[in-house]
Write an enzyme that holds these catalytic residues in place. Structure first.
Site, PDB file in Angstrom:
ATOM      1  N   SER A  40       0.796  -1.226   0.000  1.00  0.00           N
ATOM      2  CA  SER A  40       0.000   0.000   0.000  1.00  0.00           C
ATOM      3  C   SER A  40       0.831   1.280   0.000  1.00  0.00           C
ATOM      4  O   SER A  40       0.299   2.349  -0.244  1.00  0.00           O
ATOM      5  CB  SER A  40      -0.943   0.019   1.204  1.00  0.00           C
ATOM      6  OG  SER A  40      -0.220   0.172   2.394  1.00  0.00           O
ATOM      7  N   LYS A  81       1.242   3.300   7.227  1.00  0.00           N
ATOM      8  CA  LYS A  81       0.542   4.184   6.285  1.00  0.00           C
ATOM      9  C   LYS A  81       0.968   5.632   6.513  1.00  0.00           C
ATOM     10  O   LYS A  81       1.589   5.972   7.506  1.00  0.00           O
ATOM     11  CB  LYS A  81      -0.976   4.105   6.485  1.00  0.00           C
ATOM     12  CG  LYS A  81      -1.585   2.736   6.414  1.00  0.00           C
ATOM     13  CD  LYS A  81      -1.985   2.349   5.034  1.00  0.00           C
ATOM     14  CE  LYS A  81      -2.764   1.036   5.079  1.00  0.00           C
ATOM     15  NZ  LYS A  81      -2.684   0.345   3.831  1.00  0.00           N
TER      16      LYS A  81
END
Length: 175
Positions: A40, A81
């Site tokens: 991601s 993230k």
């Protein structure tokens, strides 16, 4: 023989034990290593990368744009993230994949693979004590836009990633 045992204890066992205790203290309270579980954050961070992270004891000191390590109760894993929304922020992700923060467009230089799927657009009002995270690889990131509970409480944040250790080709500080 007793003197030899005391000498071994004093010169080897005791110093080694102290070193282990110091190392455990450092890992518990100062920094740790994390393996990135997904792609991601590509191209900023590759899947399977090993990162060096400082422990976060006060999430209020984090800044928008930091790369953060946190526990996801919803997914049951540790994630890495980009922090895109602080407590009180209003974040809008448009159908074109652009981000608007508190009414102002944001240039996200770190997003190389934007997501223009209209189903991934969203309007987020970050509650107090919570944070909003998204991957840099927006078109391939399972992040706040797709979670049932998009806001991560501050007590689930464990660290701020600052350096890539592995793979060697990516060795260096994170931006």
């Amino acid at each position: 023989m007793e003197e030899k045992a005391k000498k071994i204890l004093r010169e080897w066992v005791l110093p080694f034990g102290i070193e282990i205790l110091i190392l455990l203290f450092i890992i518990k309270f100062l920094f740790f290593f994390v393996i990135v579980p997904t792609g991601s954050m590509i191209p900023t961070i590759d899947e399977g990368s090993v990162l060096f992270a400082f422990r976060v004891h006060d999430p209020e000191k984090l800044e928008r744009g930091d790369i953060v390590v946190f526990e996801s109760d919803e997914l049951g894993i540790t994630l890495v993230k980009r922090l895109v929304g602080l407590p009180g922020d209003h974040v809008v992700i448009t159908e074109e994949g652009d981000m608007i923060l508190n009414g102002e467009p944001v240039e996200e230089d770190y997003v190389f693979y934007p997501d223009s799927d209209p189903d991934h657009a969203g309007d987020f009002q970050v509650p107090e004590g919570h944070y909003l995270f998204m991957g840099d690889n927006r078109s391939g990131s399972n992040d706040a836009r797709l979670w049932d509970e998009p806001y991560i409480p501050g007590d689930k944040i464990t660290g701020r990633a600052v350096f890539t250790l592995w793979p060697v080709g990516n060795f260096g500080p994170l931006d």
